[in-house]
Design an enzyme around this catalytic site. Structure first.
Site, PDB file in Angstrom:
ATOM      1  N   ARG A  35       0.828  -1.218   0.000  1.00  0.00           N
ATOM      2  CA  ARG A  35       0.000   0.000   0.000  1.00  0.00           C
ATOM      3  C   ARG A  35       0.857   1.261   0.000  1.00  0.00           C
ATOM      4  NH1 ARG A  35      -5.519  -0.859   1.840  1.00  0.00           N
ATOM      5  NH2 ARG A  35      -6.095  -2.787   0.802  1.00  0.00           N
ATOM      6  N   ARG A  39      -3.808   6.652   0.482  1.00  0.00           N
ATOM      7  CA  ARG A  39      -4.389   7.861   1.065  1.00  0.00           C
ATOM      8  C   ARG A  39      -3.461   8.703   1.943  1.00  0.00           C
ATOM      9  NH1 ARG A  39     -10.304   5.797   2.769  1.00  0.00           N
ATOM     10  NH2 ARG A  39      -9.135   3.885   3.152  1.00  0.00           N
ATOM     11  N   ARG A  48      -8.421  11.342  -5.656  1.00  0.00           N
ATOM     12  CA  ARG A  48      -9.610  10.648  -5.130  1.00  0.00           C
ATOM     13  C   ARG A  48     -10.798  11.586  -4.901  1.00  0.00           C
ATOM     14  NH1 ARG A  48     -12.320   7.749  -4.004  1.00  0.00           N
ATOM     15  NH2 ARG A  48     -12.135   6.554  -2.085  1.00  0.00           N
ATOM     16  N   ASP A  84      -6.738  -3.166  -7.200  1.00  0.00           N
ATOM     17  CA  ASP A  84      -7.247  -3.763  -5.963  1.00  0.00           C
ATOM     18  C   ASP A  84      -7.466  -5.239  -6.232  1.00  0.00           C
ATOM     19  OD1 ASP A  84      -8.458  -2.846  -3.169  1.00  0.00           O
ATOM     20  OD2 ASP A  84      -9.654  -4.508  -3.943  1.00  0.00           O
ATOM     21  N   TYR A 159     -14.323 -12.658   0.697  1.00  0.00           N
ATOM     22  CA  TYR A 159     -15.170 -11.512   0.302  1.00  0.00           C
ATOM     23  C   TYR A 159     -16.387 -11.984  -0.485  1.00  0.00           C
ATOM     24  CZ  TYR A 159     -11.605  -8.165   1.787  1.00  0.00           C
ATOM     25  OH  TYR A 159     -10.730  -7.426   2.524  1.00  0.00           O
TER      26      TYR A 159
HETATM   27  O1  1CP Z   1       0.171   0.440  -3.299  1.00  0.00           O
HETATM   28  C1  1CP Z   1      -0.355  -0.692  -3.304  1.00  0.00           C
HETATM   29  O2  1CP Z   1      -0.083  -1.567  -2.469  1.00  0.00           O
HETATM   30  C2  1CP Z   1      -1.301  -1.022  -4.444  1.00  0.00           C
HETATM   31  C3  1CP Z   1      -2.679  -0.770  -4.203  1.00  0.00           C
HETATM   32  C4  1CP Z   1      -3.601  -1.771  -3.537  1.00  0.00           C
HETATM   33  C5  1CP Z   1      -3.427  -3.129  -3.222  1.00  0.00           C
HETATM   34  C6  1CP Z   1      -2.183  -3.991  -3.389  1.00  0.00           C
HETATM   35  C7  1CP Z   1      -4.923  -1.433  -3.176  1.00  0.00           C
HETATM   36  C8  1CP Z   1      -5.542  -0.111  -3.350  1.00  0.00           C
HETATM   37  N1  1CP Z   1      -5.538  -2.563  -2.702  1.00  0.00           N
HETATM   38  C9  1CP Z   1      -4.653  -3.596  -2.705  1.00  0.00           C
HETATM   39  C10 1CP Z   1      -4.885  -4.990  -2.322  1.00  0.00           C
HETATM   40  C11 1CP Z   1      -5.986  -5.289  -1.394  1.00  0.00           C
HETATM   41  N2  1CP Z   1      -7.275  -4.858  -1.420  1.00  0.00           N
HETATM   42  C12 1CP Z   1      -5.889  -6.231  -0.340  1.00  0.00           C
HETATM   43  C13 1CP Z   1      -4.645  -7.018  -0.031  1.00  0.00           C
HETATM   44  C14 1CP Z   1      -3.706  -6.198   0.766  1.00  0.00           C
HETATM   45  C15 1CP Z   1      -4.125  -5.941   2.170  1.00  0.00           C
HETATM   46  O3  1CP Z   1      -4.323  -6.920   2.909  1.00  0.00           O
HETATM   47  O4  1CP Z   1      -4.214  -4.760   2.534  1.00  0.00           O
HETATM   48  C16 1CP Z   1      -7.125  -6.324   0.299  1.00  0.00           C
HETATM   49  C17 1CP Z   1      -7.504  -7.194   1.463  1.00  0.00           C
HETATM   50  C18 1CP Z   1      -7.997  -5.444  -0.392  1.00  0.00           C
HETATM   51  C19 1CP Z   1      -9.406  -5.215  -0.108  1.00  0.00           C
HETATM   52  C20 1CP Z   1      -9.608  -3.803   0.253  1.00  0.00           C
HETATM   53  N3  1CP Z   1      -9.644  -2.789  -0.668  1.00  0.00           N
HETATM   54  C21 1CP Z   1      -9.730  -3.238   1.542  1.00  0.00           C
HETATM   55  C22 1CP Z   1      -9.665  -4.009   2.857  1.00  0.00           C
HETATM   56  C23 1CP Z   1     -10.993  -4.080   3.520  1.00  0.00           C
HETATM   57  C24 1CP Z   1     -11.056  -5.140   4.613  1.00  0.00           C
HETATM   58  O5  1CP Z   1     -11.475  -6.267   4.300  1.00  0.00           O
HETATM   59  O6  1CP Z   1     -10.695  -4.842   5.753  1.00  0.00           O
HETATM   60  C25 1CP Z   1      -9.883  -1.867   1.372  1.00  0.00           C
HETATM   61  C26 1CP Z   1     -10.084  -0.827   2.420  1.00  0.00           C
HETATM   62  C27 1CP Z   1      -9.808  -1.594  -0.029  1.00  0.00           C
HETATM   63  C28 1CP Z   1      -9.826  -0.284  -0.708  1.00  0.00           C
HETATM   64  C29 1CP Z   1      -8.498   0.182  -1.187  1.00  0.00           C
HETATM   65  N4  1CP Z   1      -7.733  -0.508  -2.105  1.00  0.00           N
HETATM   66  C30 1CP Z   1      -6.602   0.243  -2.396  1.00  0.00           C
HETATM   67  C31 1CP Z   1      -6.658   1.461  -1.633  1.00  0.00           C
HETATM   68  C32 1CP Z   1      -5.627   2.562  -1.687  1.00  0.00           C
HETATM   69  C33 1CP Z   1      -7.840   1.402  -0.866  1.00  0.00           C
HETATM   70  C34 1CP Z   1      -8.306   2.498   0.080  1.00  0.00           C
HETATM   71  C35 1CP Z   1      -9.530   3.122  -0.356  1.00  0.00           C
HETATM   72  C36 1CP Z   1      -9.570   4.350  -1.242  1.00  0.00           C
HETATM   73  O7  1CP Z   1      -8.652   5.035  -1.666  1.00  0.00           O
HETATM   74  O8  1CP Z   1     -10.744   4.649  -1.430  1.00  0.00           O
END
Ligand code: 1CP
Length: 364
Positions: A35, A39, A48, A84, A159
């Site tokens: 990540r 944000r 965003r 994602d 999910y």
């Molecule tokens: O920079 C990076 O790492 C690339 C961007 C990235 C990656 C690798 C995003 C953007 N998501 C992911 C993978 C991802 N998505 C995972 C695996 C990594 C981890 O465990 O954190 C998971 C579980 C998700 C699912 C997801 N997407 C969640 C988790 C929710 C939960 O179950 O608790 C969330 C909050 C998101 C949204 C998301 N994806 C990415 C960002 C920057 C965000 C934040 C939201 C936004 O900007 O609106």
């Protein structure tokens, strides 16, 4: 003594990240952060304001810009595609959204035979052209290797079955134990999709790939071995001929590490709950290790953060094949993690680890 040609900043010619994945000698320990785009960055927050997360993922121009940000801002040794884990599911017939402060939401959670049947095989090139376009553009513009990725089968299934983020995974485990045949059908579909999707990313230019099986640590070692490991072995086997490093990561997987080591992954991601030396003992010498700073430490005073990071590096340099990362993604917090702290940490790891490697006499 410091090598006069050593530079903290990654160069075009040589990738310390790929060298470490292959357990080859390096001039410094490579660094990237899960990540690392997101944000905490003012530039990301600005984008965003106008676009949703999924809109960014589907617009190569924005995706490329955001994926590049941490490389220029932090000096990390690898970029990761901004996307994602839910993105490929929309190309398998799943209706989904990702909501601010909630995460993924599935319109029709998969609970029955008929539900699982609605999940169709996916044809990457036709259904996700924007992902591959972004990778092709990044390959030409980046000075460091690009990591492609996919969600792991257990995490994606959680999910799909729960319909949203979960703490207990009760519906998921119910399907796994009550309907092992249906569970296996789902694992087979997800395993095939993950391997197709990653192969397409590699063909488009990803130099390494990571499988984020973030929530698989909710399983006991026995259940992991029975219900998930066979699918992981198949995925890694199917991708072996690509020759690119494959990183397998999950949170809270300390007790699963010996099984992770059996999976066929070339790099194992470790979280902060397992000390690195203990992780190495559980994994053995044949795979690289990636980790494992507690991401909450990014909010700690520099003296606390830097001494913990040095401790991790000291353990990591004992064997070839170590990549510095967090034990999970950069935390989302108010006030946000500072870009300056991440930049300083990256430079510190490069310089400190270079010094450790000089002292050990096993520099590249
Ligand atoms: O920079 C990076 O790492 C690339 C961007 C990235 C990656 C690798 C995003 C953007 N998501 C992911 C993978 C991802 N998505 C995972 C695996 C990594 C981890 O465990 O954190 C998971 C579980 C998700 C699912 C997801 N997407 C969640 C988790 C929710 C939960 O179950 O608790 C969330 C909050 C998101 C949204 C998301 N994806 C990415 C960002 C920057 C965000 C934040 C939201 C936004 O900007 O609106």
């Amino acid at each position: 003594m410091t090598n006069p040609s050593f530079s903290s900043t990654p160069t075009d010619q040589y990738s310390r990240f790929l060298a470490a994945c292959r357990r080859e000698p390096v001039d410094a320990i490579p660094v990237w952060y899960m990540r690392q785009a997101g944000r905490y960055q003012p530039e990301y927050r600005k984008i965003r304001e106008k676009y949703s997360l999924l809109e960014i993922c589907r617009t190569p121009e924005l995706c490329v810009q955001i994926s590049q940000l941490p490389v220029t801002q932090l000096g990390v040794d690898a970029a990761i595609l901004f996307s994602d884990i839910m993105v490929p599911l929309s190309a398998m017939g799943v209706e989904l959204d990702i909501q601010e402060n909630v995460g993924p939401l599935i319109a029709h959670p998969l609970r029955s035979d008929a539900d699982v049947q609605t999940l169709h095989a996916f044809e990457t090139v036709e259904s996700l052209p924007y992902v591959l376009d972004s990778i092709r553009q990044l390959k030409h513009s980046l000075s460091v290797p690009l990591i492609g990725f996919a969600g792991g089968p257990y995490t994606l299934a959680s999910y799909l079955i729960e319909g949203q983020a979960s703490r207990s995974y009760l519906h998921t485990k119910q399907m796994m134990w009550n309907r092992p045949d249906l569970w296996q059908t789902l694992m087979d579909k997800l395993g095939a999709a993950i391997s197709h999707f990653l192969r397409a990313q590699i063909q488009a230019g990803a130099a390494a790939v990571q499988i984020f099986d973030s929530w698989v640590g909710s399983l006991s070692p026995e259940d992991f071995q029975t219900y998930v490991l066979p699918t992981m072995k198949r995925v890694f086997h199917l991708l072996q001929d690509t020759g690119v490093p494959i990183i397998y990561f999950g949170v809270n997987t300390g007790d699963l590490l010996p099984a992770f080591a059996e999976s066929g992954a070339s790099v194992i991601g470790v979280d902060w709950r397992t000390p690195l030396q203990e992780a190495r003992r559980r994994i053995g010498p044949n795979q690289a290790i990636q980790g494992n700073l507690d991401p909450a430490m990014l909010l700690a005073p520099w003296s606390v953060l830097s001494s913990r990071a040095e401790d991790i590096v000291t353990q990591g340099v004992q064997q070839p094949g170590f990549i510095f990362n967090l034990g999970h993604g950069v935390v989302h917090h108010h006030p946000p993690v500072s870009v300056d702290v991440l930049r300083r940490l990256t430079q510190h790891i490069h310089e400190y680890s270079h010094q450790c490697l000089v002292e050990r006499g096993n520099l590249v």
